[in-house]
Design a protein around this motif. Structure first.
Motif, mmCIF file in Angstrom:
data_model
loop_
_atom_site.group_PDB
_atom_site.id
_atom_site.type_symbol
_atom_site.label_atom_id
_atom_site.label_comp_id
_atom_site.label_asym_id
_atom_site.label_seq_id
_atom_site.Cartn_x
_atom_site.Cartn_y
_atom_site.Cartn_z
ATOM 1 N N PHE A 1 10.176 -19.222 40.198
ATOM 2 C CA PHE A 1 11.438 -19.688 39.615
ATOM 3 C C PHE A 1 11.464 -19.459 38.104
ATOM 4 N N LEU A 2 10.392 -19.829 37.430
ATOM 5 C CA LEU A 2 10.330 -19.663 35.976
ATOM 6 C C LEU A 2 10.396 -18.183 35.585
ATOM 7 N N SER A 3 9.741 -17.326 36.358
ATOM 8 C CA SER A 3 9.775 -15.895 36.038
ATOM 9 C C SER A 3 11.174 -15.316 36.226
ATOM 10 N N VAL A 4 11.892 -15.779 37.254
ATOM 11 C CA VAL A 4 13.262 -15.303 37.482
ATOM 12 C C VAL A 4 14.182 -15.768 36.353
ATOM 13 N N VAL A 5 14.038 -17.028 35.937
ATOM 14 C CA VAL A 5 14.813 -17.545 34.800
ATOM 15 C C VAL A 5 14.537 -16.704 33.556
ATOM 16 N N MET A 6 13.267 -16.422 33.310
ATOM 17 C CA MET A 6 12.865 -15.621 32.160
ATOM 18 C C MET A 6 13.533 -14.254 32.174
ATOM 19 N N LEU A 7 13.605 -13.629 33.352
ATOM 20 C CA LEU A 7 14.153 -12.275 33.461
ATOM 21 C C LEU A 7 15.678 -12.257 33.430
ATOM 22 N N VAL A 8 16.299 -13.182 34.149
ATOM 23 C CA VAL A 8 17.768 -13.207 34.201
ATOM 24 C C VAL A 8 18.354 -13.491 32.826
ATOM 25 N N PHE B 1 20.050 -16.525 21.521
ATOM 26 C CA PHE B 1 20.136 -17.724 22.362
ATOM 27 C C PHE B 1 19.514 -17.475 23.728
ATOM 28 N N TRP B 2 19.913 -16.370 24.378
ATOM 29 C CA TRP B 2 19.370 -16.046 25.690
ATOM 30 C C TRP B 2 17.887 -15.699 25.585
ATOM 31 N N GLY B 3 17.496 -15.073 24.488
ATOM 32 C CA GLY B 3 16.085 -14.792 24.264
ATOM 33 C C GLY B 3 15.272 -16.067 24.118
ATOM 34 N N LEU B 4 15.885 -17.092 23.507
ATOM 35 C CA LEU B 4 15.208 -18.374 23.356
ATOM 36 C C LEU B 4 14.947 -19.025 24.713
ATOM 37 N N ILE B 5 15.965 -19.009 25.586
ATOM 38 C CA ILE B 5 15.791 -19.583 26.923
ATOM 39 C C ILE B 5 14.725 -18.804 27.692
ATOM 40 N N SER B 6 14.802 -17.476 27.608
ATOM 41 C CA SER B 6 13.811 -16.640 28.279
ATOM 42 C C SER B 6 12.409 -16.945 27.763
ATOM 43 N N GLY B 7 12.306 -17.099 26.438
ATOM 44 C CA GLY B 7 11.011 -17.401 25.835
ATOM 45 C C GLY B 7 10.475 -18.756 26.257
ATOM 46 N N LEU B 8 11.353 -19.744 26.390
ATOM 47 C CA LEU B 8 10.920 -21.071 26.835
ATOM 48 C C LEU B 8 10.359 -21.023 28.257
ATOM 49 N N PHE C 1 6.906 -19.559 28.068
ATOM 50 C CA PHE C 1 5.898 -20.480 27.550
ATOM 51 C C PHE C 1 5.554 -21.588 28.548
ATOM 52 N N VAL C 2 6.507 -21.956 29.409
ATOM 53 C CA VAL C 2 6.195 -22.928 30.458
ATOM 54 C C VAL C 2 5.221 -22.309 31.463
ATOM 55 N N ILE C 3 5.424 -21.023 31.777
ATOM 56 C CA ILE C 3 4.477 -20.318 32.647
ATOM 57 C C ILE C 3 3.097 -20.304 32.011
ATOM 58 N N VAL C 4 3.055 -19.975 30.714
ATOM 59 C CA VAL C 4 1.782 -19.941 29.991
ATOM 60 C C VAL C 4 1.107 -21.311 30.045
ATOM 61 N N TYR C 5 1.875 -22.368 29.826
ATOM 62 C CA TYR C 5 1.310 -23.722 29.849
ATOM 63 C C TYR C 5 0.757 -24.056 31.241
ATOM 64 N N ASP C 6 1.528 -23.715 32.272
ATOM 65 C CA ASP C 6 1.102 -24.042 33.640
ATOM 66 C C ASP C 6 -0.226 -23.391 34.003
ATOM 67 N N CYS D 1 -4.785 -15.050 32.957
ATOM 68 C CA CYS D 1 -4.126 -15.872 31.931
ATOM 69 C C CYS D 1 -4.014 -15.108 30.617
ATOM 70 N N TRP D 2 -5.065 -14.379 30.249
ATOM 71 C CA TRP D 2 -5.023 -13.589 29.022
ATOM 72 C C TRP D 2 -4.006 -12.462 29.133
ATOM 73 N N PHE D 3 -3.881 -11.880 30.315
ATOM 74 C CA PHE D 3 -2.864 -10.843 30.515
ATOM 75 C C PHE D 3 -1.471 -11.408 30.271
ATOM 76 N N VAL D 4 -1.220 -12.625 30.783
ATOM 77 C CA VAL D 4 0.096 -13.242 30.598
ATOM 78 C C VAL D 4 0.334 -13.600 29.135
ATOM 79 N N LEU D 5 -0.673 -14.158 28.486
ATOM 80 C CA LEU D 5 -0.514 -14.594 27.101
ATOM 81 C C LEU D 5 -0.386 -13.424 26.134
#
Length: 240
Positions: free
Chosen positions: A118-125, A140-147, A150-155, A180-184
């Motif tokens: 779900f988070l990855s789809v939100v990030m992409l859409v 603005f949309w980049g900010l939402i995508s970035g958030l 970062f939630v994926i990174v935190y998880d 995890c390093w690949f994602v970060l």
């Protein structure tokens, strides 16, 4: 007897067309990786075969899209943004699925998988909306995508996924940390590409970069790299 000759028309590519070059190399590299992953599936224990299969699907889907994107670029000299996001919306959630698959041995639940998807789809859409549909509000949309990113990174670094990896220990924990390093680090290439291709306060820092070259290199490293980490996990687990 008359022989019909079928000729394949190949668009000419300029020697200094680095975008077209990276599209072609990325396509070939990911296709080769797909063949490698598919042929190696039966070499491992059954519990790792799905992970290897998903790794092969990720690189295969990307290779097919890159074939089309390379032709689109050469024909139009225009970034194939639509095809790129179609590729991402299929492959990035599958990359998130890899976390669930390798952590199943530690009791990972499907809720973790669906949360990451779900988070990855939100990030992409939202990324597509900012890069294509609403460029005036790209920040603005980049900010939402970035958030969402970062939630994926935190998880995966500090949340449930980390606890499961620590419970599994051994090769699973090592593979999880590498992913995890690949994602970060590896996935950070995509926000840079986004900022290079959209207007905003960040233009002065990233405006001169070629987003297609950034995306192409990032895709090849991340998608093939993800698969190789899973492959290495399967190899090491077979030795234990």
């Amino acid at each position: 007897m008359n022989l019909s000759i079928i000729s394949l028309s190949v668009a000419k590519m300029a020697p200094d067309d680095y975008v077209g070059f990276t599209f072609f190399v990325g396509c070939m590299a990911m296709m080769a990786a797909s063949v490698f992953f598919f042929l190696s599936m039966n070499s491992f224990d059954k519990k790792w075969r799905t992970s290897i299969l998903v790794s092969g699907l990720i690189t295969f889907i990307a290779a097919v899209h890159y074939w089309y994107m390379r032709d689109y670029w050469v024909s139009n000299m225009e970034s194939p943004t639509f095809f790129r996001y179609v590729d991402w919306v299929l492959t990035v959630p599958l990359m998130c699925v890899e976390f669930y698959l390798i952590l199943k041995v530690a009791g990972a639940k499907k809720s973790l998988m669906w949360r990451l998807i779900f988070l990855s789809v939100v990030m992409l859409v939202t990324g597509y909306m900012g890069e294509v549909l609403y460029r005036d509000q790209a920040w603005f949309w980049g900010l939402i995508s970035g958030l969402a990113y970062f939630v994926i990174v935190y998880d995966i670094w500090f949340g449930t996924a980390k606890k499961l990896a620590e419970a599994a220990g051994g090769a699973v924990l090592k593979a999880h940390k590498t992913l995890c390093w690949f994602v970060l680090v590896g996935w950070a290439i995509y926000p840079i590409g986004y900022m290079a291709g959209t207007p905003g306060w960040y233009e002065g820092a990233f405006g001169g970069l070629d987003l297609d070259v950034i995306y192409n290199i990032g895709d090849a490293i991340n998608k093939i790299g993800f698969g190789l980490v899973v492959y290495n996990l399967a190899v090491n687990s077979s030795k234990e």
